[in-house]
Design a protein around this motif. Structure first.
Motif, mmCIF file in Angstrom:
data_model
loop_
_atom_site.group_PDB
_atom_site.id
_atom_site.type_symbol
_atom_site.label_atom_id
_atom_site.label_comp_id
_atom_site.label_asym_id
_atom_site.label_seq_id
_atom_site.Cartn_x
_atom_site.Cartn_y
_atom_site.Cartn_z
ATOM 1 N N ALA A 21 0.836 -1.194 0.000
ATOM 2 C CA ALA A 21 0.000 0.000 0.000
ATOM 3 C C ALA A 21 0.876 1.250 0.000
ATOM 4 C CB ALA A 21 -0.907 -0.004 1.231
ATOM 5 N N MET A 22 0.356 2.324 -0.545
ATOM 6 C CA MET A 22 1.109 3.575 -0.614
ATOM 7 C C MET A 22 1.512 4.053 0.777
ATOM 8 S SD MET A 22 1.325 4.012 -3.843
ATOM 9 C CE MET A 22 1.994 5.643 -3.994
ATOM 10 N N ALA A 23 0.723 3.725 1.782
ATOM 11 C CA ALA A 23 0.997 4.172 3.153
ATOM 12 C C ALA A 23 2.252 3.527 3.747
ATOM 13 C CB ALA A 23 -0.202 3.892 4.044
ATOM 14 N N ILE A 24 2.732 2.443 3.165
ATOM 15 C CA ILE A 24 3.956 1.823 3.686
ATOM 16 C C ILE A 24 5.146 2.765 3.521
ATOM 17 C CG2 ILE A 24 5.630 -0.038 3.314
ATOM 18 C CD1 ILE A 24 3.267 -1.897 2.753
ATOM 19 N N ASP A 25 5.265 3.355 2.339
ATOM 20 C CA ASP A 25 6.405 4.248 2.066
ATOM 21 C C ASP A 25 6.105 5.721 2.345
ATOM 22 O OD1 ASP A 25 8.090 2.174 1.217
ATOM 23 O OD2 ASP A 25 7.260 2.244 -0.807
ATOM 24 N N HIS A 26 4.841 6.075 2.488
ATOM 25 C CA HIS A 26 4.462 7.486 2.638
ATOM 26 C C HIS A 26 3.483 7.646 3.797
ATOM 27 C CE1 HIS A 26 6.386 8.165 -1.238
ATOM 28 N NE2 HIS A 26 5.735 7.120 -1.680
ATOM 29 N N GLN A 27 3.861 7.175 4.962
ATOM 30 C CA GLN A 27 2.973 7.182 6.128
ATOM 31 C C GLN A 27 2.573 8.580 6.574
ATOM 32 O OE1 GLN A 27 4.785 4.849 9.214
ATOM 33 N NE2 GLN A 27 5.094 3.095 7.858
ATOM 34 N N ASP A 28 3.398 9.571 6.298
ATOM 35 C CA ASP A 28 3.131 10.926 6.769
ATOM 36 C C ASP A 28 2.286 11.761 5.802
ATOM 37 O OD1 ASP A 28 5.260 10.778 4.971
ATOM 38 O OD2 ASP A 28 6.169 12.626 5.727
ATOM 39 N N LEU A 29 1.904 11.211 4.656
ATOM 40 C CA LEU A 29 1.155 11.972 3.658
ATOM 41 C C LEU A 29 -0.289 11.493 3.566
ATOM 42 C CD1 LEU A 29 3.864 12.080 0.863
ATOM 43 C CD2 LEU A 29 3.258 13.875 2.480
ATOM 44 N N PRO A 30 -1.260 12.403 3.650
ATOM 45 C CA PRO A 30 -2.673 11.995 3.606
ATOM 46 C C PRO A 30 -3.070 11.350 2.279
ATOM 47 C CG PRO A 30 -2.480 14.390 3.662
ATOM 48 C CD PRO A 30 -1.101 13.838 3.861
ATOM 49 N N THR A 34 -5.861 8.261 1.062
ATOM 50 C CA THR A 34 -7.045 8.523 0.237
ATOM 51 C C THR A 34 -6.970 7.814 -1.113
ATOM 52 O OG1 THR A 34 -6.088 10.587 -0.601
ATOM 53 C CG2 THR A 34 -7.538 10.739 1.333
ATOM 54 N N HIS A 35 -5.793 7.417 -1.528
ATOM 55 C CA HIS A 35 -5.618 6.664 -2.781
ATOM 56 C C HIS A 35 -5.355 5.208 -2.435
ATOM 57 C CE1 HIS A 35 -5.084 10.796 -4.117
ATOM 58 N NE2 HIS A 35 -5.451 10.359 -5.302
ATOM 59 N N ASP A 36 -6.333 4.594 -1.806
ATOM 60 C CA ASP A 36 -6.139 3.264 -1.242
ATOM 61 C C ASP A 36 -6.288 2.127 -2.248
ATOM 62 O OD1 ASP A 36 -8.821 3.753 -1.523
ATOM 63 O OD2 ASP A 36 -9.391 2.823 0.369
ATOM 64 N N LEU A 37 -6.674 2.407 -3.488
ATOM 65 C CA LEU A 37 -6.760 1.351 -4.488
ATOM 66 C C LEU A 37 -5.462 1.185 -5.275
ATOM 67 C CD1 LEU A 37 -10.357 1.908 -5.884
ATOM 68 C CD2 LEU A 37 -9.583 0.261 -4.175
ATOM 69 N N GLN A 38 -4.623 2.188 -5.271
ATOM 70 C CA GLN A 38 -3.344 2.053 -5.959
ATOM 71 C C GLN A 38 -2.309 1.518 -4.989
ATOM 72 O OE1 GLN A 38 -2.862 6.255 -7.029
ATOM 73 N NE2 GLN A 38 -0.959 6.274 -5.877
ATOM 74 N N TYR A 39 -1.263 0.900 -5.534
ATOM 75 C CA TYR A 39 -0.226 0.320 -4.687
ATOM 76 C C TYR A 39 1.092 0.267 -5.444
ATOM 77 C CZ TYR A 39 -1.365 -3.918 -7.353
ATOM 78 O OH TYR A 39 -1.582 -4.813 -8.359
ATOM 79 N N MET A 40 2.143 0.064 -4.707
ATOM 80 C CA MET A 40 3.471 -0.077 -5.298
ATOM 81 C C MET A 40 3.785 -1.557 -5.477
ATOM 82 S SD MET A 40 4.624 2.976 -5.852
ATOM 83 C CE MET A 40 6.313 2.569 -6.295
ATOM 84 N N TRP A 41 4.250 -1.939 -6.639
ATOM 85 C CA TRP A 41 4.744 -3.286 -6.911
ATOM 86 C C TRP A 41 6.262 -3.176 -6.849
ATOM 87 C CZ3 TRP A 41 3.013 -7.982 -6.753
ATOM 88 C CH2 TRP A 41 3.690 -9.014 -7.383
#
Length: 156
Positions: A21-30, A34-41
Motif C-alpha cells: 500500500a502507498m501508506a507503507i512508504d508514505h505514512q506521513d502523507l494523507p 485517500t488513494h487506497d486502491l493504488q499500490y506499489m509493486w
C-alpha cells in the motif's frame, strides 16, 4: 522477470510484501490513505487498477520527488502536489480549448492540439495552486461542444 525474482527474494529476506500500500512508504502523507486502491509493486512500479466497468476516470497520486513514466502511453511526469495532467485525444483539425477549475474557480486553460486521430492519445498539463484540505474538486471542462476526448485527469 528479474524484477519479480528480486522482489520475491527481498520479500523472503525482509518480510516486506512485494505489493505494498502507498501508506507503507508514505505514512506521513494523507494522499497515501485517500488513494487506497493504488499500490506499489516493489520500489519502482505504481499500479492503479481501474475498478469500475466501462472506463471512467481513475484518480491516481504520483508522490512528489520522483519521476514517473506511464507504461501505456509514453507519458513522463515529475511527482508534484500542484500539477494537473490530462490524457486526451483530438482527431479534429484544430486546437480544442479546455478550462480547468479547482473548487469551482477557474485555475487555468489549455488548447489541446490535434493528435492525428481519435485513437491517438497525448498528455497536456496546467499548473494550478491547490488549496489545503481533504476534499478538493478539480474539473476539466471542454469549452466547445465538439472538444477533445478526455480520458483521464490526474492531480499530482
Amino acid at each position: 522477470m528479474p524484477y519479480i525474482y528480486t522482489l520475491a527474494h527481498q520479500a523472503a529476506a525482509t518480510g516486506m510484501p512485494m505489493a505494498g500500500a502507498m501508506a507503507i512508504d508514505h505514512q506521513d502523507l494523507p494522499q497515501a490513505y485517500t488513494h487506497d486502491l493504488q499500490y506499489m509493486w516493489g520500489p519502482s512500479l505504481l499500479v492503479a487498477p481501474v475498478t469500475s466497468d466501462g472506463g471512467g476516470v481513475q484518480k491516481i497520486w504520483l508522490p512528489a520527488g520522483t519521476d514517473w513514466y506511464n507504461f501505456w502511453w509514453d507519458g513522463h511526469h515529475t511527482g508534484s502536489d500542484t500539477e494537473d495532467v490530462l490524457r486526451y485525444a483530438n482527431g479534429g483539425n484544430g486546437d480544442r480549448p479546455v478550462t480547468v477549475d479547482v473548487d469551482g474557480k477557474k485555475a487555468g486553460a489549455l488548447d489541446l492540439p490535434p493528435t492525428g486521430s481519435w485513437d491517438t492519445w497525448a498528455a497536456a498539463s496546467v499548473t494550478a495552486d491547490l488549496p489545503k484540505g481533504d476534499s478538493v474538486t478539480v474539473h476539466a471542462i471542454l469549452t466547445q461542444s465538439q472538444g477533445a476526448n478526455i480520458d483521464s485527469l490526474t492531480v499530482q
